[in-house]
Each structure stands twice: as C-alpha cells, then as structure tokens.
Design a protein around this motif. Structure first.
Motif, mmCIF file in Angstrom:
data_model
loop_
_atom_site.group_PDB
_atom_site.id
_atom_site.type_symbol
_atom_site.label_atom_id
_atom_site.label_comp_id
_atom_site.label_asym_id
_atom_site.label_seq_id
_atom_site.Cartn_x
_atom_site.Cartn_y
_atom_site.Cartn_z
ATOM 1 N N LEU A 193 0.737 -1.190 0.076
ATOM 2 C CA LEU A 193 0.147 -0.039 -0.036
ATOM 3 C C LEU A 193 0.839 1.129 0.078
ATOM 4 O O LEU A 193 0.582 2.161 -0.851
ATOM 5 N N GLU A 194 1.934 1.339 0.813
ATOM 6 C CA GLU A 194 2.647 2.613 0.788
ATOM 7 C C GLU A 194 4.140 2.264 1.303
ATOM 8 O O GLU A 194 4.542 2.699 2.372
ATOM 9 N N PRO A 195 5.084 1.588 0.474
ATOM 10 C CA PRO A 195 6.051 1.199 0.664
ATOM 11 C C PRO A 195 7.024 2.342 0.673
ATOM 12 O O PRO A 195 8.101 2.289 1.543
ATOM 13 N N GLU A 196 6.509 3.411 0.246
ATOM 14 C CA GLU A 196 7.246 4.694 0.355
ATOM 15 C C GLU A 196 7.559 5.354 1.587
ATOM 16 O O GLU A 196 8.403 6.141 1.761
ATOM 17 N N ARG A 197 6.573 5.198 2.543
ATOM 18 C CA ARG A 197 6.553 5.379 3.653
ATOM 19 C C ARG A 197 7.701 4.921 4.585
ATOM 20 O O ARG A 197 8.063 5.296 5.911
ATOM 21 N N GLY A 198 8.218 3.756 4.462
ATOM 22 C CA GLY A 198 9.188 2.909 5.053
ATOM 23 C C GLY A 198 10.600 3.180 4.900
ATOM 24 O O GLY A 198 10.803 4.234 3.990
ATOM 25 N N VAL A 199 11.642 2.870 5.684
ATOM 26 C CA VAL A 199 12.854 2.971 5.501
ATOM 27 C C VAL A 199 13.369 1.464 5.760
ATOM 28 O O VAL A 199 13.147 0.939 6.847
ATOM 29 N N ASN A 200 13.840 0.864 4.896
ATOM 30 C CA ASN A 200 13.964 -0.361 4.611
ATOM 31 C C ASN A 200 15.096 -1.000 5.330
ATOM 32 O O ASN A 200 16.267 -0.705 4.736
ATOM 33 N N ALA A 201 14.908 -1.468 6.620
ATOM 34 C CA ALA A 201 16.330 -1.982 7.141
ATOM 35 C C ALA A 201 17.017 -3.038 6.766
ATOM 36 O O ALA A 201 18.265 -3.106 6.663
ATOM 37 N N SER A 202 16.415 -3.883 5.806
ATOM 38 C CA SER A 202 17.167 -4.983 5.145
ATOM 39 C C SER A 202 18.143 -4.357 3.912
ATOM 40 O O SER A 202 19.105 -4.852 3.629
ATOM 41 N N VAL A 203 17.442 -3.064 3.245
ATOM 42 C CA VAL A 203 18.427 -2.649 2.260
ATOM 43 C C VAL A 203 19.720 -1.909 2.951
ATOM 44 O O VAL A 203 20.806 -2.049 2.451
ATOM 45 N N GLU A 204 19.079 -1.328 4.214
ATOM 46 C CA GLU A 204 20.599 -0.546 5.032
ATOM 47 C C GLU A 204 21.258 -1.826 5.109
ATOM 48 O O GLU A 204 22.610 -1.666 5.369
ATOM 49 N N LEU A 205 20.921 -2.778 5.876
ATOM 50 C CA LEU A 205 21.699 -4.057 6.479
ATOM 51 C C LEU A 205 22.570 -4.488 5.228
ATOM 52 O O LEU A 205 23.820 -4.774 5.395
ATOM 53 N N ALA A 206 22.109 -4.684 3.838
ATOM 54 C CA ALA A 206 22.767 -5.269 2.897
ATOM 55 C C ALA A 206 24.013 -4.164 2.401
ATOM 56 O O ALA A 206 25.204 -4.669 2.212
ATOM 57 N N ARG A 207 23.680 -2.880 2.576
ATOM 58 C CA ARG A 207 24.670 -1.798 2.400
ATOM 59 C C ARG A 207 25.853 -2.060 3.299
ATOM 60 O O ARG A 207 27.077 -1.846 2.909
ATOM 61 N N GLN A 208 25.440 -2.048 4.653
ATOM 62 C CA GLN A 208 26.504 -2.228 5.742
ATOM 63 C C GLN A 208 27.123 -3.542 5.442
ATOM 64 O O GLN A 208 28.595 -3.666 5.995
ATOM 65 N N VAL A 209 26.473 -4.576 5.360
ATOM 66 C CA VAL A 209 27.500 -5.788 5.167
ATOM 67 C C VAL A 209 28.259 -5.833 4.136
ATOM 68 O O VAL A 209 29.669 -6.123 4.393
ATOM 69 N N VAL A 210 28.232 -5.091 2.928
ATOM 70 C CA VAL A 210 29.157 -5.085 2.014
ATOM 71 C C VAL A 210 30.192 -4.023 2.730
ATOM 72 O O VAL A 210 31.491 -4.329 2.270
ATOM 73 N N ALA A 211 29.937 -2.863 3.059
ATOM 74 C CA ALA A 211 30.863 -2.115 3.937
ATOM 75 C C ALA A 211 31.597 -2.600 4.829
ATOM 76 O O ALA A 211 32.972 -2.469 4.757
ATOM 77 N N VAL A 212 31.450 -3.578 5.795
ATOM 78 C CA VAL A 212 32.122 -4.157 6.655
ATOM 79 C C VAL A 212 33.127 -5.380 5.677
ATOM 80 O O VAL A 212 34.058 -5.505 6.435
ATOM 81 N N ALA A 213 32.438 -6.053 5.043
ATOM 82 C CA ALA A 213 33.263 -7.108 4.222
ATOM 83 C C ALA A 213 34.541 -6.200 3.611
ATOM 84 O O ALA A 213 35.436 -7.036 3.598
ATOM 85 N N GLY A 214 34.512 -5.268 3.280
ATOM 86 C CA GLY A 214 35.545 -4.592 2.768
ATOM 87 C C GLY A 214 36.563 -3.863 3.846
ATOM 88 O O GLY A 214 37.518 -3.343 3.254
ATOM 89 N N LEU A 215 36.385 -4.233 4.930
ATOM 90 C CA LEU A 215 37.269 -3.628 5.981
ATOM 91 C C LEU A 215 38.495 -4.680 6.054
ATOM 92 O O LEU A 215 39.547 -4.360 6.629
ATOM 93 N N GLY A 216 38.528 -5.972 5.436
ATOM 94 C CA GLY A 216 39.452 -6.833 5.514
ATOM 95 C C GLY A 216 40.689 -6.394 4.737
ATOM 96 O O GLY A 216 40.633 -5.674 3.886
ATOM 97 N N ASP A 217 41.730 -6.939 5.200
ATOM 98 C CA ASP A 217 43.180 -6.605 4.268
ATOM 99 C C ASP A 217 43.756 -7.952 4.275
ATOM 100 O O ASP A 217 44.565 -8.457 5.049
ATOM 101 N N PRO A 218 43.674 -8.681 3.266
ATOM 102 C CA PRO A 218 44.310 -9.851 2.759
ATOM 103 C C PRO A 218 45.751 -9.899 2.910
ATOM 104 O O PRO A 218 46.461 -10.955 3.416
ATOM 105 N N ALA A 219 46.327 -8.722 2.417
ATOM 106 C CA ALA A 219 47.637 -8.819 2.466
ATOM 107 C C ALA A 219 48.243 -8.748 3.912
ATOM 108 O O ALA A 219 49.485 -9.381 4.210
#
Length: 402
Positions: A193-219
């Motif tokens: 009915l009104e998804p535009e009124r929401g702030v999607n925590a799943s989308v925010e989580l997905a973006r934070q997961v990618v950011a966190v995974a990028g903190l590693g340093d294989p070298a």
C-alpha cells in the motif's frame, strides 16, 4: 571400550584420568554442568598434586586454581568447559580404539589438563607455579579474563595447554579477535500500500554488510566477516529493523585498532536509517615475538628428550594465551594433546603421544622454575603491551544516525 594389552603404564594412567574428566560433561553455558566439571578437575588435580584446589566462582561460573607459593614465575593455563551439550556421550562415547582416544572435549582440552597434572606431579618443587583452569574459554572468557590477566602479570612465562597443531606443532602466534553486532533501525510500512513511507532496514543492512566485508586486508591477513544476520517480520512489510554480527581476526594490535575505528565510523546509507554498533576487541593478538624464547627452549628440550623435531604454527583461532601475551607475559601455546577434530565428530587424541609430550612439559616447567630458566624482561620498567593499546576499546555502544 577396547584397549590393547601392551599399553605404556604412563599413558594408561593418563587415559584413566582423561576418562574421568570427559565423562563429566561441561558445556560452557550450563553453569551446573561447569560446576560439576570443576569438582572433577579439582578431584583429579588434588590426587596428583597433593594439594587442594581453590574454587573461584565469578558470575556463577566455577574456575579452579592452584597456587604453590613463592614468587610467581610460571602460569599453566587451561579450560575445562567444552562446546558439547550434555548428552553428547550417548552419540560420542568415550573410547580408546586403535591408538586413538575419543570423546566430547577430549582434544579440546581435557587431555591437556590431565597432561598438566601428570607433568607437575613429576616435579619435587612447585614453588612459584600457578595452575589456572577456567570454565568459559569456549564462550569468550568473559568471567575469567580478569583472573587470567592478573595471574599472568606476575609471572615470567605462561604455558597454555590448548591442543597441539597438526603433527604436534606448538602454537607460537594467534590472531586477535574482535566481535561486533550492528543494529539497523528503519521504519516499517505496508509493502504493497505505501512502501514509500518505510525505511527499509534490510536494504540498509545489505549496504552495511558490503561495507564491513571491505574492511579486511588480505595482504595483512586481516579478515572481517559478516556472519549471522536477521531482518524483517513478514513478507508484506517493509522491514523496520535488522541486525548482523561480525567476526574479525587480526595479526597486529594496530590493525585491530584500525578495524575497530572503522566499525565505529559506519554511517547509514539510507535517509532516516539509524545504526547502533556494539562490541569491540575480545582478545588481543598473540604475536610470534611473545613465544620465540619459550619455543626455542621447548625445541631444545624436545631434542634432548629424543622426541624428534618440534614444529611451530601460527593460527587464526584465539585462546586464553592471547590474554597472557596481551599483558606482556611470554606465552607458549599448543602444549596439550596431539590429535585432531576439535569441536567435530572425529575429535580424538593420539594416546602414544601423551607420555612424551607430558615429559616435555615437565622439563619446560622445571627449567622455567629454576633461577636460570627465568626469561628476561620481567623486572623493572616494561614497554607498553597490547592490553595497554587496546584498553577501553571493548564493550562500547555507539549510535550512528543521519
């Protein structure tokens, strides 16, 4: 249980004591089971050492300690809790078959405790020695960390009875561990009915997961791994909340601080979302320099005892030896049983290795307790240690909003 008829008497005696400890199941989160296990440990230790143990109860959890007087010089460190729930003996019974001892927690690390008791029983003078057996190592040593660090600060060396590496290698370096929980707050709304009124925590989580995974340093060997996650309530609702957990493993204290700073610096990607970051460093790294002198001693003694070449190993898993190294105490880990399968269905101990490895531990403790065996650097001014660098970094909660 099948045993051969030509067992080494020393090995047979240790097997009997390991049997006693393994049959007393001790999952970390079952405080009553841990208390029963502590009594079993105290009973076996008192019989072999000729001294009663002190029970140290912290937050309802029972740890066991022996102090033998004199100036503190050597700390032997182990744990009696396991990852195996009560009832595991029904599916993973204690047995000795074809030279392998099996049973829940035998390798990690009840065999190591028995080795410590038998090694110390062979010595005439234990003055200056402390043996500490904790009850929460598998869950992060939350109640025992202060005990461990306090005991280690007064000692010239810490010897950790965790299981050996493949082929009996001693563990001379361990990664530090940091643990985090990232909480995401969005705003729920009807997805049709009104998804535009929401702030999607799943989308925010997905973006934070990618950011966190990028903190590693294989070298540098730094791994930052998003692990368990949760989000949302129903299929037709914009998720209003989400969370995920993070496991970081790091070789150097400076890297641990870098990752911690970066985790606290996370910012929301979506307008209206909020972040809360919990956690921090759990264990500092155990650097190779903390083990170098002790490993050379152990290698020399192993050769003199005819035990063959002694290898060393750096591992990503942490232990309570990270804490002893973190306060500046020379630390050698992996002095426990030779075997494999920790936490797994095939957990086992090689029985034939028990007597020789125990003799090595006896010789190492004897040398360290002697005046000539005391490693240098434990008197006078000391340089900053890892615990000082990481002090204050744990247990923080941080909100991050737009």
């Amino acid at each position: 249980m099948r045993r051969s008829g030509n067992e080494d008497p020393a090995a047979a005696a240790m097997v009997a004591d390991i049997d006693r400890l393994v049959r007393c199941e001790s999952p970390s989160e079952d405080l009553a089971a841990v208390a029963r296990s502590a009594e079993a440990v105290a009973e076996v230790g008192a019989r072999l050492l000729g001294a009663e143990a002190e029970r140290v109860v912290v937050d309802g959890r029972t740890h066991v300690r022996w102090r033998f007087g004199g100036e503190p010089r050597v700390l032997l460190l182990g744990h009696h809790d396991t990852v195996w729930p009560v009832g595991s003996l029904r599916t993973h019974p204690f047995e000795v078959r074809d030279g392998l001892l099996r049973g829940p927690g035998c390798f990690d690390m009840k065999a190591g405790l028995v080795m410590a008791f038998h090694a110390l029983a062979a010595l005439d003078d234990l003055d200056g020695l402390t043996l500490l057996v904790t009850g929460d190592e598998e869950t992060g040593s939350l109640s025992s960390r202060e005990l461990i660090e306090d005991e280690a600060r007064g000692c010239a060396a810490a010897l950790v009875l965790e299981a050996a590496g493949p082929g009996g290698a001693l563990k001379t370096a361990r990664k530090g561990v940091s643990r985090y929980e990232v909480l995401v707050r969005g705003r729920a709304a009807h997805a049709g009915l009104e998804p535009e009124r929401g702030v999607n925590a799943s989308v925010e989580l997905a973006r934070q997961v990618v950011a966190v995974a990028g903190l590693g340093d294989p070298a540098l060997g730094t791994t930052v791994t998003p692990t368990r996650l949760e989000a949302g309530t129903t299929v037709n609702t914009v998720p209003g909340s989400a969370r995920f957990e993070v496991d970081a493993r790091i070789w150097e204290a400076a890297e641990q601080i870098r990752v911690h700073t970066a985790m606290l610096g996370l910012r929301p990607a979506l307008e209206g979302a909020e972040l809360e970051i919990r956690g921090g460093p759990n264990r500092p790294p155990l650097p190779a320099a903390a083990s170098a002198d002790l490993f050379e001693r152990a290698r020399r003694l192993a050769a003199a005892l005819g035990l063959g070449p002694l290898a060393s190993l750096a591992v990503g898993g942490a232990s309570d030896g990270n804490f002893t190294a973190g306060v500046g105490t020379p630390t050698l880990d992996g002095l426990g049983a030779v075997g494999g399968g920790a936490h797994a269905d095939d957990e086992h101990v090689v029985v034939a290795e028990l007597p020789g490895r125990t003799r090595l531990l006896t010789a190492l403790v004897a040398e360290l307790l002697s005046a000539r065996g005391c490693p240098p650097g434990r008197t006078g001014a000391r340089p900053p240690v890892l615990a000082d660098q990481l002090q204050g970094l744990t247990g923080w909660n941080h909100d991050r909003r737009d």
